[in-house]
Motif scaffolding. Structure first.
Motif, mmCIF file in Angstrom:
data_model
loop_
_atom_site.group_PDB
_atom_site.id
_atom_site.type_symbol
_atom_site.label_atom_id
_atom_site.label_comp_id
_atom_site.label_asym_id
_atom_site.label_seq_id
_atom_site.Cartn_x
_atom_site.Cartn_y
_atom_site.Cartn_z
ATOM 1 N N PRO A 1 -4.883 46.773 -9.736
ATOM 2 C CA PRO A 1 -4.687 46.871 -11.180
ATOM 3 C C PRO A 1 -4.896 45.507 -11.825
ATOM 4 N N GLY A 2 -5.477 45.511 -12.996
ATOM 5 C CA GLY A 2 -5.700 44.260 -13.722
ATOM 6 C C GLY A 2 -7.126 44.189 -14.231
ATOM 7 N N ASP A 3 -7.284 43.553 -15.387
ATOM 8 C CA ASP A 3 -8.603 43.404 -15.988
ATOM 9 C C ASP A 3 -9.269 42.132 -15.484
ATOM 10 N N ALA A 4 -10.558 42.010 -15.760
ATOM 11 C CA ALA A 4 -11.302 40.811 -15.384
ATOM 12 C C ALA A 4 -10.713 39.604 -16.119
ATOM 13 N N GLY A 5 -10.484 38.526 -15.397
ATOM 14 C CA GLY A 5 -9.900 37.324 -15.975
ATOM 15 C C GLY A 5 -8.414 37.193 -15.745
ATOM 16 N N SER A 6 -7.745 38.273 -15.353
ATOM 17 C CA SER A 6 -6.309 38.193 -15.101
ATOM 18 C C SER A 6 -6.054 37.608 -13.716
ATOM 19 N N THR A 7 -4.819 37.162 -13.491
ATOM 20 C CA THR A 7 -4.469 36.580 -12.198
ATOM 21 C C THR A 7 -3.488 37.495 -11.476
ATOM 22 N N ILE A 8 -3.578 37.498 -10.157
ATOM 23 C CA ILE A 8 -2.678 38.290 -9.332
ATOM 24 C C ILE A 8 -2.172 37.408 -8.196
ATOM 25 N N GLU A 9 -1.052 37.802 -7.617
ATOM 26 C CA GLU A 9 -0.505 37.100 -6.458
ATOM 27 C C GLU A 9 -0.560 38.031 -5.262
ATOM 28 N N LEU A 10 -1.008 37.497 -4.131
ATOM 29 C CA LEU A 10 -1.115 38.262 -2.904
ATOM 30 C C LEU A 10 -0.056 37.786 -1.917
ATOM 31 N N ALA B 1 -4.895 34.593 -7.104
ATOM 32 C CA ALA B 1 -6.305 34.959 -7.192
ATOM 33 C C ALA B 1 -6.631 35.390 -8.615
ATOM 34 N N GLU B 2 -7.864 35.139 -9.015
ATOM 35 C CA GLU B 2 -8.355 35.554 -10.333
ATOM 36 C C GLU B 2 -9.265 36.759 -10.147
ATOM 37 N N VAL B 3 -9.028 37.812 -10.934
ATOM 38 C CA VAL B 3 -9.842 39.018 -10.850
ATOM 39 C C VAL B 3 -11.171 38.756 -11.557
ATOM 40 N N LEU B 4 -12.279 38.943 -10.829
ATOM 41 C CA LEU B 4 -13.600 38.741 -11.415
ATOM 42 C C LEU B 4 -14.163 40.030 -12.001
ATOM 43 N N GLY B 5 -13.808 41.161 -11.418
ATOM 44 C CA GLY B 5 -14.292 42.430 -11.957
ATOM 45 C C GLY B 5 -14.191 43.547 -10.932
ATOM 46 N N ASP B 6 -14.403 44.768 -11.431
ATOM 47 C CA ASP B 6 -14.366 45.942 -10.572
ATOM 48 C C ASP B 6 -15.793 46.328 -10.202
#
Length: 102
Positions: A27-36, A61-66
């Motif tokens: 889940p998350g849009d392009a440009g958002s950050t997530i923690e693993l 990590a930064e989401v680049l896209g789906d």
């Protein structure tokens, strides 16, 4: 060399800062950050695997896209019965860039 083993989408991935990794859809849009969540941390000769020490480790990590994976063709056939079945499948994936391991 600093790298970590993280859990992502039911699998484990070896990541380092700057790596581009393709994971199952997150889940998350392009440009958002997530923690693993980290399972193992290697910093030169020091290896950290204790759960109490890994609670302080954050892999960002930064989401680049789906994107979608390659098409997989599924065919089933039974001889002499007239049974044939065709299916296709494409996995939903997310491309991320590892920005920091702290």
């Amino acid at each position: 060399m600093v790298y970590a083993i993280v859990r992502a989408g039911g699998r484990q991935e070896k990541v380092a800062v700057g790596d581009l990794v393709t994971l199952d859809r997150l889940p998350g849009d392009a440009g958002s950050t997530i923690e693993l969540p980290a399972l193992l941390l290697v910093d030169g000769d020091k290896v950290t695997s204790a759960a109490q020490e890994l609670a302080n480790v954050t892999v960002t990590a930064e989401v680049l896209g789906d994107l979608r994976g390659p098409k997989i063709s599924i065919q089933k056939f039974k001889n002499k019965t007239g049974y044939k079945k065709r299916q296709g499948f494409r996995a939903d994936l997310t491309r991320v860039k590892i920005t920091s391991i702290a």
